[in-house]
Every structure is written in structure tokens, then in C-alpha cells.
Enzyme design. Structure first.
Site, PDB file in Angstrom:
ATOM      1  N   VAL A  65       0.858  -1.192   0.000  1.00 54.65           N
ATOM      2  CA  VAL A  65       0.000   0.000   0.000  1.00 54.65           C
ATOM      3  C   VAL A  65       0.890   1.237   0.000  1.00 54.65           C
ATOM      4  O   VAL A  65       1.860   1.323   0.758  1.00 54.65           O
ATOM      5  CB  VAL A  65      -0.918   0.021   1.247  1.00 54.65           C
ATOM      6  CG1 VAL A  65      -1.713   1.317   1.298  1.00 54.65           C
ATOM      7  CG2 VAL A  65      -1.865  -1.178   1.239  1.00 54.65           C
ATOM      8  N   GLY A 110       4.535   4.042   2.960  1.00 55.61           N
ATOM      9  CA  GLY A 110       4.143   2.792   2.319  1.00 55.61           C
ATOM     10  C   GLY A 110       4.225   1.654   3.320  1.00 55.61           C
ATOM     11  O   GLY A 110       4.817   1.801   4.394  1.00 55.61           O
ATOM     12  N   LYS A 111       3.627   0.556   3.009  1.00 53.51           N
ATOM     13  CA  LYS A 111       3.759  -0.635   3.853  1.00 53.51           C
ATOM     14  C   LYS A 111       3.336  -1.841   3.047  1.00 53.51           C
ATOM     15  O   LYS A 111       2.427  -1.748   2.197  1.00 53.51           O
ATOM     16  CB  LYS A 111       2.856  -0.516   5.090  1.00 53.51           C
ATOM     17  CG  LYS A 111       3.253  -1.459   6.201  1.00 53.51           C
ATOM     18  CD  LYS A 111       4.417  -0.900   7.013  1.00 53.51           C
ATOM     19  CE  LYS A 111       4.926  -1.868   8.032  1.00 53.51           C
ATOM     20  NZ  LYS A 111       5.951  -1.225   8.881  1.00 53.51           N
ATOM     21  N   GLY A 112       3.988  -2.980   3.310  1.00 54.88           N
ATOM     22  CA  GLY A 112       3.624  -4.197   2.608  1.00 54.88           C
ATOM     23  C   GLY A 112       3.610  -5.377   3.541  1.00 54.88           C
ATOM     24  O   GLY A 112       4.039  -5.271   4.702  1.00 54.88           O
ATOM     25  N   ASP A 151      10.648  -5.578   8.321  1.00 58.85           N
ATOM     26  CA  ASP A 151       9.652  -5.402   9.375  1.00 58.85           C
ATOM     27  C   ASP A 151       9.585  -6.759  10.101  1.00 58.85           C
ATOM     28  O   ASP A 151      10.469  -7.601   9.898  1.00 58.85           O
ATOM     29  CB  ASP A 151       8.293  -5.010   8.754  1.00 58.85           C
ATOM     30  CG  ASP A 151       7.312  -4.445   9.769  1.00 58.85           C
ATOM     31  OD1 ASP A 151       7.377  -3.246  10.058  1.00 58.85           O
ATOM     32  OD2 ASP A 151       6.495  -5.207  10.307  1.00 58.85           O
TER      33      ASP A 151
END
Ligand code: NAD
Length: 425
Positions: A65, A110-112, A151
Site C-alpha cells: 500500500v 508505504g507498507k507491505g 519489518d
């Protein structure tokens, strides 16, 4: 037409939205800007077919995202965990937008994530799932598009596999597509200690602003992992006394100050990197949660989220809290501690040394020139000091708590940039 506010059945996303709406309204932000910033620019969901070691094929859900690219390319980790879902990625991407904005670095959020239990994968399976993720996300990640990082469940090996996959797909080396790579393999010296240095820098700036000498100031730190150890070492170097530290094996307490260098060496040499068996002059062992309730000037929760809550926050005796972990205080704890007059430096200011360190790695990759560790630390400390003082000044000017001030300052910068760039596309 009145603004229709978004809500979500996902608690993390719903909280992120509520926090944003409430700060944005208090700032008097234009409704159009509120609407833009409450949405993600892009959400990508893919499936990852992976051949397992036993020859079977399994398919995993995965996401990336991009909340906002107004200030710069997206930045945020890739989580490998069975509970990962798109809403969680959306919430965390939005929080990354505010964190990067507050840090003053040229990134959006952002992050996934991949919905997989990383502990159940063999190294080869992990490599295949990671390379498939990189290939499927190739159109939406890149040095100037969206830059992932490690992460929960991912680390340096996954980052270099992603760099390698993207570089091969594009037929040109692209080290800046991702950060958190191994040192000496496009990774950066200094990153290991960066978050802890940043936390300690905030604690020292706080004492300076309050006119409290660092020499002899007392500190208690929950969690003696990556962030906790470097925070402790830096505080001791500045003359403070770390009177309590803890990890999953308990609390270690010495009212006249613990030998932190000895504790660091103990952990380095322990097979599971724990304080178990540690002792020094005057050191007593207390129960696990006791570190949070020690008599001290500064409490640094550097372990987990939600450790101070409505049931235990009234027991805190520290004068100030510097949040090193993400979300260590529940909203109930925040209210109780505020009412007790305890000053709180919020997580997304205090622990931003990590993402600033990622920015340094990316900048070095783009420039093709690696910095010395001295250069890295000098720049990190300068930026952390500036950011702390910006939030401090904003909180005085607006007469709000530091958490609110940090949030408002972060939103303002993104909103101003969206306005300046315009809303077309
Ligand atoms: P880590 O795994 O290296 O260390 C965590 C420490 O907390 C360990 O010492 C562990 O034993 C201890 N711990 C776990 N449960 C505990 C409990 N119930 N009581 C006391 N101690 C407990 O993790 P880290 O990288 O140091 O991260 C700590 C926190 O900081 C996390 O919330 C993380 O999200 C946040 N954070 C880390 C970074 C980074 O760069 N590492 C950046 C930003 C935020």
C-alpha cells in the site's frame, strides 16, 4: 457536501483514521485535503504461488500500500506474518507518511506484507516467496516510487533478494529500491545503533529544554534488545545513570546505576541474547513488569506495544516517558499519565532514528558513495535534535501535548505539499 468520513472494521485502520480526522479538524485543514489524506493513493493485492521444499505448491496473499507520495517515494517495511491483511498495511502506510514527514525526510508512507508464518518456512522457501513478492510488486516499487524495508519476520537476507530480483527484472542495478540490506552489500554502517541513538538524543534534548542536567539523571529501560541497549549505552555516555533494565527474563535494578557496558557484553555473549544471569555491584533482580514502575527521571519503554494501559499506568513514578517502542501506551494510559503531569515524547518522534537511517542508506545508494560511521552519526543526531526542537516549539505555540504537536506538524507538511503540487492525477 459534507465530508463522509471513512471507518473500518479493522481496529488499527479505524484508529489511524480517527486520529487523523481529529488532528486535521483541530488544525482547521481544508475538507478536500482531509479527504485526500484519509485515502491511500494505491493498494495492490497479489497472490504468490510458491513451490515448497516437498514439491507441493502453496499460494500466499500479499500486499503493498502506498498511502501518500506527496512528499516523496513511499517508505515502509514488509511484514511476514500470518495475520497480515490489506487494512493493516493501509493503517501502517498512513502512519509511515506521518513518521517520515515529521522526520523531515523526502518520503511518503508505504507498507507491505505477506500473510505467512515466517517461522514455518525453510530458508529456500523464504527466498522463493520473497523473490515472487518482488517480481509481482516490481511495477509499484522502485528507488523513486516506493522503497520497502524490513519489518516483523523479515531482515537483511530478504532485502538483498528483493534488490537482486528487481535489478535482474530491470536489467540494471537498483540498490536504492530497498533499505535494510547487509552492511558491505549496499547496506549502511551505523544502522544497528541508529534507533537507540535517536531515542537517547530525544531524551537528552528533553532534559536540556527542561534545564535538568543529564549528569546523574536516572533512567529505566524496558527491553534490552536492539533499541534498548543503544539507548542505554548513549545515556550512560552522556552521564546519566541507568538504574533499571529488563528483558523477558526479568527486571535488573541498581539504585546507584547499573554497569551497562557489562550488561551489553553479557547479552552479546548469551546464546539467546538475554540478560539471564546478569549481575553487577548493587544489582537486584525484580519481577518482569517492575521496570515500568521504578523511581526515576526518564522511563523508556523499548519492548512491546500496549505495556502501559488503564490497569497499570497510575503506578508509574517516572517524571518523563520517551516512547522507543511503537505504541507502548494505550490511549487510556496516555490520559492517566497526562493527568499525572508526566511529559511524554511520542514514539513516531523518538524512534524515527530507524527510518532516518534508512534514508541515509538510500541516499548513499543513489550517490554511489558510502559514508563513515562518524558522518552517519553526526547527521543522525543533528536531524533528531532539530526534529525534537520543532515538535517542542510547535507544542508550546499551539499549547498542546507533544504527541498532538508531532501529529499536527507531520500532517501540516504533507498537506502543504499536496496543496503546492495540486490534486491533478
Ligand atoms: P528486539 O527484539 O531487539 O528487542 C526487544 C526486547 O524486548 C528484548 O530484550 C526482549 O527480551 C524484550 N521484551 C520482550 N517482551 C518483554 C516484556 N514483556 N517485558 C520486558 N522486556 C520484554 O526489538 P527492537 O528492535 O529493540 O525493538 C523494540 C521496539 O522498538 C519494538 O516495538 C519495535 O517495533 C520498535 N522499533 C524498533 C526499531 C528498530 O530500528 N529496531 C525502529 C522503530 C521502532
Amino acid at each position: 457536501m459534507a465530508l463522509v468520513k471513512r471507518t473500518s472494521s479493522n481496529v488499527l485502520l479505524d484508529t489511524a483514521l480517527k486520529n487523523f480526522y481529529s488532528a486535521a479538524e483541530e488544525m482547521g485543514l481544508d475538507e478536500g485535503l482531509i479527504d485526500i489524506l484519509s485515502h491511500s493513493e494505491r493498494q495492490v493485492a497479489v497472490s504468490l504461488p510458491v513451490e515448497m521444499d516437498d514439491g507441493t505448491v502453496k499460494v500466499f496473499d500479499a500486499y503493498r500500500v502506498l498511502h501518500s507520495s506527496a512528499v516523496g517515494p513511499g517508505k515502509g517495511g514488509i511484514r511476514y506474518h500470518q495475520d497480515v491483511c490489506q487494512e493493516e498495511c493501509e493503517a501502517l502506510a498512513m502512519m509511515m507518511t506521518w513518521k517520515c514527514s515529521l522526520a523531515g525526510i523526502p518520503y511518503g508512507g508505504g507498507k507491505g506484507g505477506i500473510a505467512v508464518d515466517a517461522l514455518k518456512l525453510s530458508p529456500k522457501e523464504k527466498e522463493r516467496i520473497t523473490r515472487t513478492y518482488a517480481a509481482r510488486m516490481a511495477p509499484v516499487i522502485g528507488s523513486w516510487i516506493d522503497i520497502p524495508a524490513p519489518d516483523v519476520g523479515s531482515g537483511a537476507p530478504e532485502m538483498i533478494w528483493i534488490m537482486d530480483t528487481i535489478s535482474k527484472i530491470k536489467n540494471e542495478l537498483e540498490p536504492g529500491v530497498i533499505t535494510g540490506k547487509p552492511v558491505g552489500k549496499w547496506g549502511s554502517k551505523g544502522r544497528t545503533a541508529a534507533t537507540g541513538y535517536g531515542v537517547a538524543t530525544c531524551a537528552l534534548e528533553l532534559l536540556k529544554n527542561l534545564g535538568v542536567p543529564a549528569e546523574g539523571a536516572t533512567v529505566a529501560i524496558q527491553g534490552f534488545g536492539n533499541v534498548g541497549t543503544y539507548t542505554a549505552l548513549t545515556m550512560v555516555d552522556a552521564g546519566a545513570k541507568v538504574v533499571g533494565i529488563s528483558d523477558i527474563t526479568g527486571t535488573y535494578y541498581a539504585p546507584n546505576g547499573l554497569d551497562i557496558k557489562k550488561a551489553f557484553d553479557h547479552v552479546q555473549n548469551h546464546p539467546k541474547k538475554l540478560l539471564e544471569g546478569f549481575t553487577c555491584d548493587g544489582c537486584q533482580k525484580l519481577d518482569l513488569p517492575e521496570v515500568l514502575f521504578l523511581e526515576c527521571d526518564i522511563l523508556v519503554p523499548a519492548a512491546l506495544e500496549g505495556v502501559l494501559n488503564g490497569n497499570n499506568a497510575d503506578k508509574v513514578k517516572a517524571k518523563y516517558i520517551v516512547e522507543a517502542a511503537n505504541g507502548p501506551l494505550t490511549p487510556e494510559a496516555d490520559a492517566i499519565l497526562d493527568a499525572k503531569g508526566i511529559l511524554i515524547v511520542p514514539d513516531f518522534l523518538a524512534n524515527s532514528g530507524g527510518v532516518i537511517g534508512s534514508y541515509f542508506e538510500w541516499a548513499q545508494n543513489l550517490g554511489g558513495f558510502f559514508w563513515s560511521i562518524e558522518e552517519y552519526n553526526e547527521r543522525l543526531i543533528r536531524i533528531m535534535k532539530d526534529n525534537f526542537q520543532t515538535v517542542w516549539a510547535y507544542s508550546k505555540e499551539k499549547n498542546v501535548k507533544m504527541r498532538r504537536a508531532a501529529f499536527m506538524a507531520a500532517i501540516q507538511r504533507v498537506a502543504d505539499t499536496v496543496k503546492a503540487r495540486g490534486v491533478y492525477l
